[in-house]
Design a protein around this motif. Structure first.
Motif, PDB file in Angstrom:
ATOM      1  N   LYS A 313       0.862  -1.178   0.000  1.00 13.67           N
ATOM      2  CA  LYS A 313       0.000   0.000   0.000  1.00 13.67           C
ATOM      3  C   LYS A 313       0.902   1.233   0.000  1.00 13.67           C
ATOM      4  CE  LYS A 313      -3.765  -0.220   2.403  1.00 13.67           C
ATOM      5  NZ  LYS A 313      -4.724  -0.224   3.549  1.00 13.67           N
ATOM      6  N   GLU A 316      -2.726   5.999   1.009  1.00 13.53           N
ATOM      7  CA  GLU A 316      -4.145   5.846   1.275  1.00 13.53           C
ATOM      8  C   GLU A 316      -4.709   7.195   1.725  1.00 13.53           C
ATOM      9  OE1 GLU A 316      -7.199   2.825   3.598  1.00 13.53           O
ATOM     10  OE2 GLU A 316      -5.207   3.176   4.442  1.00 13.53           O
ATOM     11  N   LYS A 318      -8.304   9.269   2.853  1.00 15.35           N
ATOM     12  CA  LYS A 318      -9.681   9.066   3.313  1.00 15.35           C
ATOM     13  C   LYS A 318     -10.354  10.412   3.533  1.00 15.35           C
ATOM     14  CE  LYS A 318      -9.128   4.581   5.643  1.00 15.35           C
ATOM     15  NZ  LYS A 318      -9.241   3.865   6.952  1.00 15.35           N
ATOM     16  N   SER A 334     -11.282  10.127  -1.531  1.00 14.20           N
ATOM     17  CA  SER A 334     -10.692   8.916  -0.955  1.00 14.20           C
ATOM     18  C   SER A 334     -10.119   8.059  -2.071  1.00 14.20           C
ATOM     19  CB  SER A 334     -11.746   8.108  -0.188  1.00 14.20           C
ATOM     20  OG  SER A 334     -12.279   8.869   0.879  1.00 14.20           O
ATOM     21  N   THR A 336      -6.989   4.584  -2.727  1.00 10.58           N
ATOM     22  CA  THR A 336      -5.878   3.741  -2.283  1.00 10.58           C
ATOM     23  C   THR A 336      -4.982   3.458  -3.485  1.00 10.58           C
ATOM     24  OG1 THR A 336      -7.227   2.693  -0.569  1.00 10.58           O
ATOM     25  CG2 THR A 336      -5.198   1.565  -1.218  1.00 10.58           C
TER      26      THR A 336
END
Length: 627
Positions: A313, A316, A318, A334, A336
């Motif tokens: 990852k 990320e 949000k 948001s 990823t």
């Protein structure tokens, strides 16, 4: 009759001739794409055509009364004042008087004596029609004449400079990298505008889609020589490869024969007794020919410094929001980003693309929401404003930063050899970077970028000023890059060839995510617009999301004459396309451009006319279909 003709033109800036015995004729209405490597002489040729430079030898003939205007590659430093001032400057001294008049009538209080004096000068030169021409040009390009030129965006400044070039009503318009610093919407606008423009056009661009859409002919500068090709990019690429292969084979045959003759001439006393003096003279001529041969400029060799893998990852985000004052740039976003993703960022200039990049990289803190970076990230950043280059350092110092070697592709390389891979000679590598061209600076930034070990590449407008060959090599490198890529670009083909998903700034802080490149986003956007069309019931939208909306009931009925024209247009379009295909095939034949110059010129003019008729036919078909 050609608008402008170059015959036997030579031009040098020291060293080998930049342009050598160049012949070129530009016909009315042609749209010529001028291509060549960085430093090949494209801008120089434009300056010769515009009269800013004079050739060392040869002749440049401009048909009587014909006007030539040039849009420079960079915004001139001396361009200042209102938009009206800058555009009127395209009319010379009278334009300056018109600008002065407009300042006087907006002044408080009005200097009546000065106003009367400037009015008299304008009237004496019959200048009021030119004042109206400036106003009409501003309206045509959607410009506010009272706006301060210095406060405009880069894209709007380019539009103002285009207006300045157009206001003189040139018969030939010269555009040097017109898409630089324009967003995609502005590029689309410029493309459509130039398709409808009736004058001749010669332009330099690295944007292949822009070139394909506009060019009726391609003219290439290679090692001082001009070669003309029909305006079909894919055919040009194929034929150019064939020509280079044939040239390599001929050079190899010549070099082998020369080597044999050199062995013969050195065979000593026995050979001298029977020596053929004609053969000796032929050898001397071959030596001269070999000495004068100019090798093709090499390609950039790109490899990236290796870094360890990042975590799976990478970033990320949000519910991220960010605003500048009252302007919301990012709203509840948001996403990823995973290792290996190649993501393109698309949106108008000023929409917040660079702000979003800084939020994702942690250089800016969101005003709401949160952003988390993954583990073991090593970031390399390409800045569109080239701010990462130190002006007081040369190319070696900017890349090496005190090191003698850099590690790329898993092995160490001396800094001079590494910069030679990016086409910098040792002398050029040691020169102050203030002397480097735009293309050289971009190559230097790429050299600096790829010398840094990274697993996250962030590239903000990397394609400006690169020649097409370097651009295609960069595409190949990025396709093989093992890390993660965040790319901001307005080059539509580059996005299509590199990215696997696209983040789009949709306005008022809304950000959309789409699978695929630019063309994939267009298809998904258009399908979404159909789904959202209020004229269809919601259930029907869900069942057939990609079905076009039905024609509006208010569409006016076509007259009998218009209906007949609509029915005939497909046949006319098919005939024009066949005619253009015939010209293209003819011009692709070996030896075509060794024919009589007048016949080649006539064919090019006929091809340009057929292309204009085809563009007009498609536009008319669209207008009639739309009612």
């Amino acid at each position: 009759m050609p608008l402008i003709t170059l015959q036997g033109v030579d031009y040098s800036v020291g060293g080998p001739l930049l342009l050598q015995h160049v012949d070129l004729a530009i016909e009315p209405g042609e749209r010529i794409a001028l291509i060549g490597r960085n430093g090949a002489g494209k801008s120089t040729l434009m300056k010769l055509l515009s009269g800013e430079l004079r050739p060392d030898d040869g002749e440049i003939r401009v048909e009587g009364g014909r006007r030539v205007a040039r849009l420079e590659q960079e915004v001139p430093l001396d361009a200042a004042g209102s938009v009206f001032d800058v555009v009127a400057a395209g009319l010379g001294e009278l334009g300056a008087q018109l600008a002065h008049y407009h300042h006087l009538i907006h002044a408080e209080p009005i200097d009546m004596d000065a106003l009367a004096e400037v009015q008299a000068k304008i009237e004496a030169a019959n200048g009021w029609s030119l004042d109206q021409r400036v106003i009409e040009t501003l309206e045509r390009l959607g410009l506010d004449g009272d706006a301060d030129f210095g406060r405009l965006s880069g894209g709007m400044k380019r539009r103002v400079l285009l207006a300045r070039a157009l206001v003189s009503q040139p018969d030939l318009l010269l555009l040097d990298e017109p898409t630089n610093h324009l967003d995609i919407a502005a590029i689309d606008w410029l493309e459509g505008f130039l398709k409808q423009w009736s004058g001749a056009l010669l332009f330099v661009t690295h944007d292949r889609r822009f070139l394909r859409a506009l060019a009726t002919r391609i003219v290439e500068i290679d090692r001082g020589q001009l070669t003309s090709w029909p305006g079909d990019w894919d055919n040009y690429v194929r034929r150019k490869e064939e020509r280079l292969n044939a040239e390599a084979q001929e050079n190899a045959r010549f070099d082998k024969l020369l080597a044999q003759e050199e062995v013969w001439i050195r065979q000593g006393i026995k050979a001298r007794r029977t020596r053929d003096e004609g053969r000796v003279r032929r050898l001397k001529a071959m030596r001269v020919e070999r000495a004068e041969r100019r090798a093709q400029t090499g390609n950039v060799k790109m490899a990236t410094a290796q870094a360890g893998e990042s975590g799976k990852k990478v970033i990320e985000a949000k519910d991220v929001s960010f605003a500048h004052g009252d302007k919301v740039l990012v709203r509840d976003f948001s996403t990823t980003i995973l290792r290996g993703d190649r993501i393109g960022l698309v949106g108008p200039n000023g929409s917040g693309k660079t702000t979003l990049l800084k939020l994702l990289l942690g250089e800016l803190q969101p005003q709401a929401g949160e952003v988390k970076q993954g583990t073991q990230l090593q970031v390399a950043y390409f800045d569109q404003y080239r701010a990462t280059l130190r002006e007081d350092w040369n190319a070696i110092e900017n890349v090496a930063e005190g090191r003698e070697f850099v590690e790329v592709g898993g092995r160490q390389k001396h800094i001079i050899g590494y910069l030679q891979d990016f086409l910098f000679t040792p002398e050029r590598a040691r020169a102050p970077i203030t002397r480097l061209s735009g293309g050289e600076r971009n190559r230097l930034l790429l050299a600096r970028l790829f010398a840094q070990p990274s697993n996250l590449l962030v590239m903000d407008e990397p394609t400006n000023d690169l020649d097409v060959e370097t651009l295609e090599l960069l595409e190949e490198l990025l396709a093989d890059y093992p890390g993660t890529l965040l790319l901001v670009s307005h080059d539509r083909d580059f996005l299509d060839n590199v990215v696997t998903s696209t983040i789009v700034m949709e306005g008022e802080g809304r950000i959309g995510e789409y699978v695929g490149g630019y063309s994939d986003w267009l298809r998904q956007r258009d399908a979404a617009a159909v789904v959202a069309a209020p004229s269809k019931p919601q259930a029907a939208q869900a069942a057939t999301p990609a079905t076009p909306a039905p024609p509006s009931a208010s569409k006016p009925k076509l007259s009998f004459k218009a209906q007949r024209e609509l029915e005939e247009l497909p046949g006319r379009i098919e005939a024009l396309e066949a005619q253009i295909a015939g010209f293209t095939a003819k011009m692709a034949e070996p030896g075509y451009f060794q024919r009589d110059a007048a016949a080649v010129t006539a064919d090019n003019a006929a091809l340009a006319a057929a292309q204009r008729q085809l563009d007009d036919a498609y536009a008319r078909w669209e207008a009639l279909e739309g009612g």
